[in-house]
Each structure stands twice: as structure tokens, then as C-alpha cells.
Design a protein around this motif. Structure first.
Motif, PDB file in Angstrom:
ATOM      1  N   LEU A 323       0.799  -1.200  -0.296  1.00 24.42           N
ATOM      2  CA  LEU A 323      -0.225  -0.002   0.095  1.00 24.42           C
ATOM      3  C   LEU A 323       0.639   1.331  -0.071  1.00 24.42           C
ATOM      4  N   GLU A 324       1.981   1.256   0.684  1.00 18.87           N
ATOM      5  CA  GLU A 324       2.706   2.294   0.765  1.00 18.87           C
ATOM      6  C   GLU A 324       3.520   2.376  -0.668  1.00 18.87           C
ATOM      7  N   THR A 325       3.708   1.497  -1.302  1.00 21.71           N
ATOM      8  CA  THR A 325       4.475   1.462  -2.522  1.00 21.71           C
ATOM      9  C   THR A 325       3.786   1.845  -3.571  1.00 21.71           C
ATOM     10  N   LEU A 326       2.421   1.060  -3.913  1.00 23.92           N
ATOM     11  CA  LEU A 326       1.693   1.297  -4.866  1.00 23.92           C
ATOM     12  C   LEU A 326       0.691   2.546  -4.769  1.00 23.92           C
ATOM     13  N   ALA A 327       0.178   2.670  -3.617  1.00 21.47           N
ATOM     14  CA  ALA A 327      -0.778   3.754  -3.324  1.00 21.47           C
ATOM     15  C   ALA A 327      -0.471   4.885  -2.623  1.00 21.47           C
ATOM     16  N   HIS A 328       0.893   4.929  -2.016  1.00 20.70           N
ATOM     17  CA  HIS A 328       1.371   6.176  -1.184  1.00 20.70           C
ATOM     18  C   HIS A 328       0.372   6.476  -0.032  1.00 20.70           C
ATOM     19  N   ILE A 329      -0.058   5.583   0.565  1.00 22.59           N
ATOM     20  CA  ILE A 329      -1.002   5.674   1.833  1.00 22.59           C
ATOM     21  C   ILE A 329      -0.215   5.228   2.890  1.00 22.59           C
ATOM     22  N   PRO A 330      -0.150   5.993   3.966  1.00 25.31           N
ATOM     23  CA  PRO A 330       0.540   5.530   5.061  1.00 25.31           C
ATOM     24  C   PRO A 330      -0.367   4.162   5.618  1.00 25.31           C
ATOM     25  N   THR A 331       0.292   3.172   5.948  1.00 22.10           N
ATOM     26  CA  THR A 331      -0.206   1.931   6.384  1.00 22.10           C
ATOM     27  C   THR A 331       0.462   1.161   7.588  1.00 22.10           C
ATOM     28  N   GLU A 332      -0.395   0.824   8.419  1.00 21.06           N
ATOM     29  CA  GLU A 332       0.440   0.168   9.523  1.00 21.06           C
ATOM     30  C   GLU A 332      -0.314  -1.229   9.790  1.00 21.06           C
ATOM     31  N   CYS A 333       0.319  -2.294  10.290  1.00 24.18           N
ATOM     32  CA  CYS A 333      -0.320  -3.501  10.781  1.00 24.18           C
ATOM     33  C   CYS A 333      -0.105  -3.914  11.976  1.00 24.18           C
ATOM     34  N   GLU A 334      -0.875  -4.811  12.556  1.00 21.12           N
ATOM     35  CA  GLU A 334      -0.966  -4.869  13.877  1.00 21.12           C
ATOM     36  C   GLU A 334      -1.600  -6.359  14.238  1.00 21.12           C
ATOM     37  N   PHE A 335      -1.006  -7.250  15.139  1.00 22.49           N
ATOM     38  CA  PHE A 335      -1.330  -8.549  15.161  1.00 22.49           C
ATOM     39  C   PHE A 335      -3.040  -8.344  15.810  1.00 22.49           C
ATOM     40  N   ALA A 336      -3.807  -9.028  15.387  1.00 19.23           N
ATOM     41  CA  ALA A 336      -5.256  -8.899  15.747  1.00 19.23           C
ATOM     42  C   ALA A 336      -5.338  -9.119  17.439  1.00 19.23           C
ATOM     43  N   ILE A 430      -6.655   5.754  -8.283  1.00 21.55           N
ATOM     44  CA  ILE A 430      -7.257   6.820  -8.086  1.00 21.55           C
ATOM     45  C   ILE A 430      -6.417   8.024  -7.432  1.00 21.55           C
ATOM     46  N   ARG A 431      -5.434   7.883  -7.182  1.00 20.15           N
ATOM     47  CA  ARG A 431      -4.340   8.989  -6.649  1.00 20.15           C
ATOM     48  C   ARG A 431      -3.274   9.436  -7.429  1.00 20.15           C
ATOM     49  N   HIS A 432      -2.214   8.860  -7.773  1.00 25.34           N
ATOM     50  CA  HIS A 432      -1.048   9.249  -8.277  1.00 25.34           C
ATOM     51  C   HIS A 432      -0.823   8.406  -9.502  1.00 25.34           C
ATOM     52  N   GLN A 433      -1.238   7.175  -9.574  1.00 23.40           N
ATOM     53  CA  GLN A 433      -0.525   6.184 -10.386  1.00 23.40           C
ATOM     54  C   GLN A 433      -1.044   6.397 -11.846  1.00 23.40           C
ATOM     55  N   SER A 434      -0.166   6.498 -12.779  1.00 23.04           N
ATOM     56  CA  SER A 434      -0.305   6.484 -14.305  1.00 23.04           C
ATOM     57  C   SER A 434      -0.844   5.468 -14.891  1.00 23.04           C
ATOM     58  N   THR A 435      -1.517   5.653 -16.101  1.00 25.18           N
ATOM     59  CA  THR A 435      -2.172   4.457 -16.802  1.00 25.18           C
ATOM     60  C   THR A 435      -1.243   3.388 -16.974  1.00 25.18           C
ATOM     61  N   SER A 436       0.007   3.933 -17.565  1.00 26.89           N
ATOM     62  CA  SER A 436       0.943   2.958 -17.748  1.00 26.89           C
ATOM     63  C   SER A 436       1.455   2.053 -16.774  1.00 26.89           C
ATOM     64  N   GLU A 437       1.746   2.591 -15.511  1.00 26.56           N
ATOM     65  CA  GLU A 437       2.071   1.956 -14.371  1.00 26.56           C
ATOM     66  C   GLU A 437       0.943   1.024 -13.765  1.00 26.56           C
ATOM     67  N   GLY A 438      -0.362   1.417 -14.045  1.00 26.41           N
ATOM     68  CA  GLY A 438      -1.567   0.622 -13.757  1.00 26.41           C
ATOM     69  C   GLY A 438      -1.668  -0.701 -14.312  1.00 26.41           C
ATOM     70  N   ILE A 439      -1.200  -0.566 -15.945  1.00 27.51           N
ATOM     71  CA  ILE A 439      -1.141  -1.496 -16.895  1.00 27.51           C
ATOM     72  C   ILE A 439       0.097  -2.802 -16.487  1.00 27.51           C
ATOM     73  N   ARG A 440       1.005  -1.941 -16.091  1.00 28.72           N
ATOM     74  CA  ARG A 440       2.121  -3.006 -15.696  1.00 28.72           C
ATOM     75  C   ARG A 440       2.085  -3.600 -14.684  1.00 28.72           C
ATOM     76  N   VAL A 441       1.373  -3.162 -13.687  1.00 32.42           N
ATOM     77  CA  VAL A 441       0.968  -3.962 -12.592  1.00 32.42           C
ATOM     78  C   VAL A 441      -0.053  -5.131 -13.035  1.00 32.42           C
ATOM     79  N   ILE A 442      -1.150  -4.918 -13.546  1.00 29.75           N
ATOM     80  CA  ILE A 442      -1.992  -5.742 -14.277  1.00 29.75           C
ATOM     81  C   ILE A 442      -1.230  -7.125 -14.808  1.00 29.75           C
TER      82      ILE A 442
END
Ligand code: M6R
Length: 616
Positions: A323-336, A430-442
Motif C-alpha cells: 500500500l505504501e509503494t503502490l498507493a502511497h497511503i500510510p499503512t500500519e499492521c497490527e496483530f489482531a 485514483i491517486r497518483h499512479q499513471s495508466t502505464s504504471e497500472g497496466i504494468r501491475v496488471i
């Protein structure tokens, strides 16, 4: 934890119950038992050990009858003994009950019942519940009746604190089975002239694919032709009849010696199924309608928290990087298990994802509820579509991986990673990623199934490597960046099925203490694909080799550097850094599998474990 099955019909109940129980053995396998209504009385067989032990016991003296209940246990209250095996009885011996869950106030209730003259045969919380229902039933005046039994159950359940999925029979009422749930799953199977209750549909799918997934506080009463669902809170309960999506074949091992191996080999298909219909090349994004969020809401997310347990937690850790790499959203994970005790400060625009294969893990469910209590939108990433987490979350994404029966999570992990990548792609686009970057991921995603097939062809090589190191008393798993959580997952797989102590660390942490453990007897597994941190990993491998530690490396095909430093190299196809965990984990699953088989371990049912951990 614990599995229950109940049958009422025209056939001999015992073989049907035993077959169902075998399918639920993944939920616990400390002891098992069955109670059958026979000639106006109850016949019980129970013993410690696997269902196969119960089966042998039954073969010596089979109980006959067309109504019965059974149980496979994962011990919580009371040791693994014949007496503590379910079913448990009330004081009169006429009521038998099986239970999945925990009665938290059982000690208080038990003391009270003892004061009233009840005597107990086991140390379990379940026996207390059986006595309590029996007490209310016996105290009620009048003829034996379904209503009297249900009223007694209601009265008992109102006194109980805790969780339960139960089924019970009473020899006064040979034509009914009553079940109830709160916190532990229970499904009602609708057959022709026969009906079922079970902890999981896999126990009954050989007989019917029409199922009602009961809700908390539901009380279900089944006879041969009908069923009735009422609520403990009063009145009838609404229900929906669902078609079970999978068949009996899907819960069989097929040609494989173990479920775990079958599930590892299913990954090219399950990874494909996790993305099927969810990718749009045209818009270069992922489509995840189940999130039930508008584009504006998705754009408004400021922070994401990912939570889960065990393998699902490792997926969450990789999700943080994704999420941080592809969406640039600050993310944290925690043991449930820590989430609800931590009181994490979260802004109102924090989105929470809980990840769970079973959708029944008690700690993950508690994290979901805590997050919702604080007003956060909480989404689920689940495999089991009828699970409590799937139903209680505010939306989510299903894995569609099919039933995972081996206690060690394998295919669910790679499906979770695909889904986390889809979410990252959607949010990135829906934030910063270009069409070509999105296609590459797909394009990268779509190549995964074929690459997984290539890795699975290395099964024999990986088996040989596993055998080479089968004398190891401990193992180290090391990786960086996206593959640091894979190191932890590789170590978990090794520990839980082979009982070899293993630990996963970031490769760079070696020199901060862990390196003290390195000796010629301690193999290290480096996850070192050709990614942005490859050179750093090579340096860490050199540090281990300098101290005579054997090294197994997972590398990228075509890379020649690893062979010069590692003792054994397993090559995976090249892929984008962020998707590499979906590939690198597979050799680690196979490594743990073959080592465990070589050591004679029970791969699908490791000691002390159960597939769904429905207690805290
Ligand atoms: O069903 P869940 O994904 O919620 O289960 C979480 C863990 O209990 C599970 O991943 C466990 O760690 C596995 N045995 C790991 O192989």
C-alpha cells in the motif's frame, strides 16, 4: 476449534457422523466422541486421539440409530482425557451435548450446581452447560416436549457468558436435535428426509448443498422433514438458504498424500481466481465492488490499518509495503490479538482491513468489532464466505481460494497477497499512479499463475534440499523489504509442521544479535530475489558464510551471483519486487512440507494446533 456434527434422518447416523467428523478434524484432534439415540436411550462412544481411534472403538461395538451428535475436540478446559471428550451429559444422563466455544463463567455455574447436588464427571466447561440445560428441563413440569427442551436451553444460555456452537439430543425426545450459536459457527444442512447441523459445511456437503448459516443467538430445532429457527432474544429468526459453492470433491485430497501439498499445488489456480473478473486493462485498475465505497470515499482514506493473526498477519505486513509503494497511503499492521488492547490513535479517515482465511479467528473478529465500535469502516479479506468476519465486516474482498483444510495456511496466503495488490492498485490509480504504471501491475499479476507453475516443477529439487537439511535442530529465515515478512512466514511454516525451531528476521538485523547463533549446524534460508535490495542480501549471506553457516537461497533465475555464495539455490522466475512474495513463499512452503514428511510429522494436523482458532 472443535468441530460438531449432528444428523437426523432415516439412515444409520454413525457412519454419516464419522464421515462428517473426519472432514472437521482440522478444527481439533485431541479426542472425539459420538452419542446416538437408540431404543429410547443414549449410546455414547468417546476416546482420546484422532477420529481413527474413535472409528476403531465404534467398529468393535457400533451404536445404531438414525439420530445423533458428535464432536472432535481441541482442548481448552480440562486435559486430553476420555472423560473430557464430548459429548457431555446432564445429571439425568438423558441429555447429551456437544460444544464448540468457551463458557467463561463455567466455574461459578459449576460451583452453584454442585451446591444443588449435581456431580460432574469431567473438568470441562461443556459439561456445566449440559447440566444447566438438564436442570431447567427437569425443573419444568409437564410432558416431554420440544418446547420444554428449547425453553430449558434458552434459560441456560441466558445464564452463560462466553461463546458456543452446540448440538444436543434428549432421549425423551428421540425425533429432534436442537442447536444454538453465539460466537462459534454453526450451519444447518437441509436434506431430503434428513437434516444436519455442523460447524462447517464441509462436514455435510456430501449429503446436501442447501445450507442455512446460523446467526449469533439463533436456536435451531431440526427433525427429519423440517427445521425451525428462533432467536434467543425472542421470536423467529430470519434466515436465508444458501447454495454451497463447493462440492465433496473439493474437500478431498485427490491424488495428493496430504491436503497441504494439494493446496500448495492449487496456487496457480487460486491466485488466478483471486484476480478473476477484478482487473480492467482498459482503465488500468482493479474493480472491487465488495468494498462498497465510492471513489470519493476511497480518495478520502488517509491511513490504513491491516490486522490478522499468524499467516494472515504476515500477509498484512506485506500489505503495508504494497500500500505504501503502490498507493502511497500510510499503512500500519497490527496483530489482531494486540489491536484491541493497544488503543491505537486513529483519525476518522482511517480504513481498517481484517484478514482471515477462516473468517472465524476470535482475535481477528475481536479486532473487527473493536474497530467498528470506534466508528471506523472495517473491511474483511476472507476465504470463508459464510464466516462471521465476512458477515460482520462493512464490506470486503473474498479470496475464492476454495476450502483450505491443511492446518498450515498456504494458498490462502498467496490469495491474500493478490487481493492486497489489487487494493493497492485501485487506491494508487485514483491517486497518483499513471495508466502505464497500472497496466504494468496488471500484466505482472496476470503472469503469476504461469510463474507459479514453473516453481512447482521444482518440487523434487526442493524435496532433495529439504532432506539434505533434515538433521537441523533449528533454522534461520532472512529476507529484506517485501521478503522480510516472507522470511517470517517461512519460519512459521517450518515450526508448525516440522517442529524444528525457526525464526524469521530482516537480513540486516543479523549483525545486531542474531548472528551469534550462526554455526555450521544452523542452516539459514535467504530470500534473495534480484530486487532493489539484492546486493545487500548478498553481503548478509557472505557474513553467514564467513562463520561457516550453511545457506539455502531463493533467487531469481539467471542470477549467477548466488551460486557463488550459497550452498543450495532454488530459482524462481523474475517478477516485480512487490509481487515477489507470491513466488518466493512457495519454495518455503515446499521446504517445510518435505522436511516435515521426512521427519514423519503429521503435516495436515500438527500437534497442539487447530485450523480455526476460535478462542482468544
Ligand atoms: O483463519 P485465519 O486466517 O484467521 O487464521 C489465522 C491463523 O490462525 C493461521 O494463519 C495460522 O497461523 C496458520 N496455522 C498458519 O499456517
Amino acid at each position: 476449534m472443535c468441530g460438531i456434527v449432528a444428523y437426523i434422518g432415516k439412515s444409520d447416523a454413525t457412519p454419516i457422523l464419522l464421515d462428517g467428523l473426519r472432514r472437521l478434524e482440522y478444527r481439533g484432534y485431541d479426542s472425539a466422541g459420538v452419542a446416538i439415540i437408540n431404543d429410547g436411550g443414549l449410546v455414547v462412544r468417546k476416546c482420546v486421539g484422532r477420529i481413527s481411534n474413535l472409528s476403531e472403538l465404534i467398529q468393535r461395538d457400533p451404536p445404531h440409530g438414525s439420530v445423533g451428535i458428535c464432536h472432535t475436540r481441541w482442548a481448552t478446559h480440562g486435559g486430553v482425557t476420555d472423560e473430557n471428550a464430548h459429548p457431555h451429559f446432564d445429571q439425568s444422563g438423558k441429555l447429551a451435548l456437544v460444544h464448540n466455544g468457551v463458557i467463561e463463567n463455567y466455574q461459578t455455574l459449576r460451583d452453584e450446581l454442585i451446591r444443588e447436588g449435581h456431580t460432574f464427571k469431567s473438568q470441562t466447561d461443556t459439561e456445566v452447560l449440559a447440566h444447566l440445560v438438564g436442570k431447567h428441563y427437569d425443573a419444568a413440569k409437564g410432558e416431554p416436549s420440544k418446547a420444554r427442551l428449547i425453553d430449558a436451553l434458552r434459560a441456560a444460555l441466558k445464564q452463560v457468558i462466553g461463546t458456543y456452537g452446540i448440538a444436543m439430543i434428549h432421549s425423551d425426545l428421540p425425533d429432534f436435535i436442537v442447536g444454538a450459536r453465539r460466537g462459534s459457527p454453526l450451519v444447518l444442512g437441509i436434506g431430503k428426509g434428513e437434516n444436519f447441523l455442523a460447524s462447517d459445511v464441509s462436514a455435510i456437503v456430501a449429503h446436501t448443498r442447501d445450507a442455512v448459516y446460523l446467526n449469533d443467538y439463533d436456536i435451531a430445532c431440526i427433525d427429519r422433514e423440517n427445521f425451525e429457527i428462533t432467536s434467543l432474544l425472542g421470536g423467529r429468526s430470519g434466515y436465508e438458504v444458501s447454495k454451497v459453492e463447493f462440492s465433496e470433491k473439493d474437500v478431498d485430497k485427490g491424488e495428493f498424500p496430504h491436503y497441504m501439498l494439494k493446496e500448495i499445488f492449487e496456487q496457480p489456480e487460486t491466485v488466478r481466481d483471486a484476480m478473476r473478473g477484478r482487473l480492467s486493462l482498459e482503465e488500468a485498475t482493479a474493480k472491487l465492488g465488495g468494498l462498497e465505497m465510492t471513489a470519493a470515499e476511497l480518495r478520502g482514506i488517509e491511513r490504513i490499518v491491516l490486522s490478522g493473526c499468524g499467516t494472515a498477519f504476515h500477509a498484512a505486513m506485506i500489505g503495508e509495503y504494497l500500500l505504501e509503494t503502490l498507493a502511497h497511503i500510510p499503512t500500519e499492521c497490527e496483530f489482531a490479538s494486540e489491536f484491541r488492547y493497544r488503543n491505537m490513535p486513529m483519525t476518522k479517515d482511517t480504513l481498517v482491513f481484517v484478514i482471515s482465511q477462516s473468517g472465524e479467528t476470535a482475535d481477528t473478529l475481536a479486532a473487527l468489532r473493536e474497530s467498528q465500535r470506534k466508528g471506523h469502516r472495517t473491511l474483511g479479506i476472507c476465504n470463508n464466505v459464510a464466516s462471521t468476519i465476512a458477515r460482520e465486516s462493512d464490506g470486503g474482498v473474498y479470496m475464492h481460494a476454495g476450502p483450505e483444510i491443511g492446518v498450515a495456511a498456504t494458498k490462502s496466503f498467496t490469495s491474500q497477497l493478490v487481493i492486497l495488490t489489487l487494493i493497492s492498485l485501485l487506491l494508487g490509480r485514483i491517486r497518483h499512479q499513471s495508466t502505464s504504471e497500472g497496466i504494468r501491475v496488471i500484466e505482472e499479476l496476470e503472469e503469476l499463475p504461469e510463474k507459479l507453475r514453473t516453481i512447482l516443477k521444482l518440487n523434487d529439487q526442493i524435496r532433495d534440499v529439504a532432506h539434505k537439511y533434515s538433521d537441523a535442530k533449528a533454522m534461520m529465515f532472512l529476507g529484506r523489504q517485501f521478503n522480510f515478512p516472507v522470511a517470517m512466514e517461512g519460519a512459521l511454516k517450518m515450526k508448525e509442521i516440522s517442529y524444528i525451531h525457526a525464526a524469521g528476521h530482516p537480513s540486516a538485523e543479523l549483525k545486531h544479535g542474531v548472528i551469534a547463533l550462526i554455526t555450521p549446524e544452523l542452516p539459514s534460508v535467504f530470500i534473495a530475489p534480484e530486487d532493489s535490495v539484492f546486493d545487500k542480501n548478498i553481503s548478509n549471506i557472505e557474513e553467514v558464510k564467513a562463520r561457516k553457516g550453511p545457506v539455502i537461497a531463493i533467487g531469481t533465475e539467471g542470477c549467477t551471483q548466488l551460486e557463488k555464495v550459497a550452498d543450495d539455490v532454488i530459482y524462481i522466475p523474475k517478477c516485480a519486487d512487490y509481487l515477489s512474495p507470491i513466488l518466493t513463499v512457495v519454495p518455503l512452503q515446499l521446504l517445510a512440507y518435505h522436511l516435515a514428511v521426512k521427519l514423519g510429522c503429521d503435516v495436515d494436523k500438527p500437534r497442539n494446533l487447530a485450523k480455526s482458532v476460535t478462542v482468544e
